[in-house]
Scaffold this motif. Structure first.
Motif, short mmCIF file in Angstrom:
data_model
loop_
_atom_site.label_atom_id
_atom_site.label_comp_id
_atom_site.label_asym_id
_atom_site.label_seq_id
_atom_site.Cartn_x
_atom_site.Cartn_y
_atom_site.Cartn_z
N ARG A 13 21.09 38.92 64.33
CA ARG A 13 22.01 38.86 63.21
C ARG A 13 22.27 40.27 62.68
O ARG A 13 23.39 40.63 62.35
N PHE A 14 21.22 41.07 62.62
CA PHE A 14 21.38 42.45 62.19
C PHE A 14 22.29 43.21 63.15
O PHE A 14 23.24 43.86 62.74
N ARG A 15 21.98 43.10 64.46
CA ARG A 15 22.74 43.88 65.44
C ARG A 15 24.20 43.48 65.43
O ARG A 15 25.09 44.32 65.61
N ALA A 16 24.46 42.21 65.18
CA ALA A 16 25.85 41.74 65.12
C ALA A 16 26.62 42.45 64.01
O ALA A 16 27.84 42.53 64.04
N HIS A 17 25.88 42.97 63.04
CA HIS A 17 26.53 43.68 61.94
C HIS A 17 26.35 45.18 62.07
O HIS A 17 26.58 45.91 61.11
N GLY A 18 25.91 45.63 63.22
CA GLY A 18 25.75 47.06 63.44
C GLY A 18 24.54 47.65 62.76
O GLY A 18 24.46 48.86 62.54
N LEU A 19 23.58 46.81 62.41
CA LEU A 19 22.37 47.31 61.75
C LEU A 19 21.21 47.26 62.74
O LEU A 19 21.01 46.26 63.42
N SER A 66 22.43 48.13 52.53
CA SER A 66 22.98 47.85 53.86
C SER A 66 23.25 46.36 54.04
O SER A 66 24.30 45.98 54.56
N ALA A 70 26.82 44.53 54.65
CA ALA A 70 27.04 43.69 55.82
C ALA A 70 27.30 42.24 55.42
O ALA A 70 27.49 41.38 56.28
N GLN A 71 27.28 41.98 54.11
CA GLN A 71 27.49 40.64 53.59
C GLN A 71 26.45 39.64 54.06
O GLN A 71 26.74 38.46 54.20
N LEU A 72 25.25 40.12 54.30
CA LEU A 72 24.16 39.20 54.65
C LEU A 72 23.44 38.72 53.39
O LEU A 72 22.76 37.71 53.41
#
Lengths: 142, 142
Positions: A13-19, A66, A70-72
């Motif tokens: 989920r993080f990687r999908a947001h570039g994190l 962050s 990323a709207q998480l």
DNA sequence: ATAGATGCAAACTATTTGCATTCAA
DNA sequence: TTGAATGCAAATAGTTTGCATCTAT
């Protein structure tokens, strides 16, 4: 989505947001997913530090920024960086420009009371419509 | 009530709430009555100081506290003294206990859009019900 | 290998507090 | 006259920033 998601789920989920999926981020996000008490940065810091003693408060702040970008996660009514005052006492609500922090009064038809009230006694309601004001829409790209 | 009230009117409004009618308070309150921009303490300070150079920022803060306690003014969504975070992304709103700062999730039927929208583009809505939670009601007198 | 994240300390902003002085009632 | 309000300075709380080091990709 949800508090039961495992490490791999959260990491992707993080990687999908570039994190990047760092242990600190995973722990902080997991701690936030696991509670319903809408904790502050300080509260999360104390909690996560128990199992990750090297964690720093600065990292908690940066991580929350962050994740919010990323709207998480969301920040509760975090529009004003300082308290704002109003001498208008008639019931009314606010349009808040999240870009320039302008606050505009609006009136809204009476609100139905929430269902799951339990023992909570309501003394007031405050509705905030968040968005972008005309001036900001006119200006640079949003 | 209103921005056109004269000195004597405002002074007696203060006394009715047990507040002394000092020039500083009158000026700060008047400045707040005269604007629609929901200013911060700092903004009010800079504004009022123009005609009252001896004014201190501390007095502005103390005055705003007094006026808020007397319910002559309101503070916008000023419940949290620090940012509070939420990992729940589904649209929902909050019950906020103004005594212990507890935040409880609630769901509210869809909200009608405000009438006087003008050029404002709404991206989100946040409803805060303020009041007292069961624990606080149970405890000492409110 | 390298862009991005961490940890630490210092800086900064908003707000509160303590206290001697002043003033409205 | 006197309790409350002011002004000033110091203190505090929350948050941000700078930078050297480290690490996920």
């Amino acid at each position: 989505m949800g508090p039961t998601a495992d490490r791999a789920e959260l990491a992707s989920r993080f990687r999908a947001h570039g994190l990047k999926a760092t242990p600190q981020r995973l722990a902080i996000y997991r701690a936030l997913l696991q509670t319903f008490e809408h904790p502050s940065a300080e509260t999360l810091f104390r909690r996560v530090r128990r199992t990750m003693p090297s964690l720093s408060l600065g990292t908690v702040y940066k991580t929350l920024d962050s994740l919010e970008a990323a709207q998480l996660i969301t920040r509760l009514s975090g529009v004003e960086e300082s308290a704002r005052y109003d001498a208008k006492l008639e019931p009314h609500h606010h349009l808040i420009c999240t870009r320039c922090k302008k606050v505009i009064d609006v009136t809204v038809p009476d609100l139905p009371a929430p269902a799951q009230l339990g023992a909570f006694e309501i003394t007031g309601v405050h509705v905030q419509f968040l968005g972008h004001c005309g001036d900001c829409l006119k200006g640079e790209r949003i």
